[in-house]
Design a protein around this motif. Structure first.
Motif, mmCIF file in Angstrom:
data_model
loop_
_atom_site.group_PDB
_atom_site.id
_atom_site.type_symbol
_atom_site.label_atom_id
_atom_site.label_comp_id
_atom_site.label_asym_id
_atom_site.label_seq_id
_atom_site.Cartn_x
_atom_site.Cartn_y
_atom_site.Cartn_z
ATOM 1 N N GLU A 175 0.843 -1.196 0.000
ATOM 2 C CA GLU A 175 0.000 0.000 0.000
ATOM 3 C C GLU A 175 0.882 1.251 0.000
ATOM 4 O O GLU A 175 1.730 1.412 0.878
ATOM 5 C CB GLU A 175 -0.923 0.005 1.224
ATOM 6 N N GLY A 176 0.691 2.107 -0.977
ATOM 7 C CA GLY A 176 1.419 3.372 -1.030
ATOM 8 C C GLY A 176 2.881 3.253 -1.446
ATOM 9 O O GLY A 176 3.611 4.239 -1.403
ATOM 10 N N ASP A 222 7.231 0.236 -5.285
ATOM 11 C CA ASP A 222 8.484 -0.501 -5.469
ATOM 12 C C ASP A 222 8.651 -1.651 -4.482
ATOM 13 O O ASP A 222 9.701 -2.291 -4.428
ATOM 14 C CB ASP A 222 9.673 0.453 -5.325
ATOM 15 N N VAL A 223 7.617 -1.963 -3.691
ATOM 16 C CA VAL A 223 7.695 -3.013 -2.678
ATOM 17 C C VAL A 223 6.513 -3.963 -2.858
ATOM 18 O O VAL A 223 5.381 -3.519 -3.070
ATOM 19 C CB VAL A 223 7.690 -2.420 -1.252
ATOM 20 N N TYR A 224 6.801 -5.273 -2.738
ATOM 21 C CA TYR A 224 5.772 -6.289 -2.958
ATOM 22 C C TYR A 224 5.881 -7.371 -1.888
ATOM 23 O O TYR A 224 6.975 -7.699 -1.432
ATOM 24 C CB TYR A 224 5.947 -6.954 -4.326
ATOM 25 N N GLY A 225 4.738 -7.948 -1.535
ATOM 26 C CA GLY A 225 4.712 -9.062 -0.603
ATOM 27 C C GLY A 225 4.444 -10.367 -1.337
ATOM 28 O O GLY A 225 3.765 -10.401 -2.369
ATOM 29 N N LEU A 226 4.990 -11.439 -0.795
ATOM 30 C CA LEU A 226 4.876 -12.761 -1.399
ATOM 31 C C LEU A 226 4.699 -13.766 -0.269
ATOM 32 O O LEU A 226 5.474 -13.748 0.694
ATOM 33 C CB LEU A 226 6.168 -13.043 -2.175
ATOM 34 N N SER A 227 3.700 -14.622 -0.344
ATOM 35 C CA SER A 227 3.522 -15.606 0.727
ATOM 36 C C SER A 227 2.738 -16.798 0.209
ATOM 37 O O SER A 227 1.936 -16.678 -0.721
ATOM 38 C CB SER A 227 2.806 -14.988 1.934
ATOM 39 N N GLY A 228 3.004 -17.961 0.825
ATOM 40 C CA GLY A 228 2.260 -19.146 0.449
ATOM 41 C C GLY A 228 2.715 -20.348 1.242
ATOM 42 O O GLY A 228 3.801 -20.367 1.828
ATOM 43 N N PRO A 229 1.887 -21.393 1.248
ATOM 44 C CA PRO A 229 2.203 -22.608 2.005
ATOM 45 C C PRO A 229 3.126 -23.544 1.216
ATOM 46 O O PRO A 229 3.144 -23.542 -0.012
ATOM 47 C CB PRO A 229 0.831 -23.248 2.203
#
Length: 200
Positions: free
Chosen positions: A140-141, A144-151
């Protein structure tokens, strides 16, 4: 006049394709010629490599201050190619659709991220785990930054991708993305490394 318009259009295309890294194809190079990769962003710098006239999917991680030279890989070194002869690969979006290959050291690890398929995290010595990782989500806002997640099979994976120059600390290579990973299992393990566009 027509040539000047073409040059300006290509430079405009490079600017429009930001943020980096992004993929480019070689254009307007004669079939019997090559696009030189130079040691520094000037036509007088030594040549350290070359792209074929039909080279495609070249990762550009940055432009120089004049925006006339693109930072590219030349084997196991970094160099500069004249941006006039590079055109962005169409419809690549933010660049993650082609997947990512991320590396880190101490311990040596590699993440092969494939959108909409099983991603693989491996370590030197043979330990491998697969993860179901959806498309990176932009912060958010922060463009240039991203989140990544998973099992995964034995742990969950969380990561933060950041655009910006990154060094693996072991080679002369530079990257356009960094990745911080948390492997959440019985004990949390934290790793940090760099990424290239394109999965192996």
């Amino acid at each position: 006049m027509r040539l000047l318009a073409a040059v300006l259009a290509c430079w405009g295309a490079l600017a429009a394709a930001e943020p980096f890294p992004a993929l480019y194809d070689v254009i307007d190079v004669e079939a019997n010629d090559v696009l030189n990769i130079r040691q520094a962003p000037t036509a007088k710098a030594p040549i350290i490599g070359a792209f074929a006239p039909d080279a495609a999917g070249i990762e550009v991680i940055a432009l120089d201050e004049t925006r006339r030279w693109a930072r590219v890989r030349a084997g196991e070194r970094m160099g500069w190619a004249f941006a006039r002869f590079l055109l962005p690969v169409p419809q690549q979006g933010e660049g993650f659709g082609q997947g990512l290959t991320c590396y880190g050291t101490e311990p040596f690890w590699e993440l092969s991220y494939l959108p909409f398929a099983a991603s693989r995290l491996s370590f030197l010595g043979g330990a491998v785990d697969s993860f179901d990782l959806p498309f990176p989500r932009r912060a958010e806002g922060r463009p240039d930054v991203y989140g990544l997640s998973g099992p995964g099979g034995g742990a969950d994976l969380f990561g933060v991708l950041r655009r910006g120059l990154c060094s693996d600390g072991m080679s002369d290579l530079e990257f356009g993305l960094s990745l911080d990973l948390i492997l959440h299992a019985q004990d949390d393990l934290v790793f940090s490394g760099c990424c290239s566009i394109g999965a192996r």
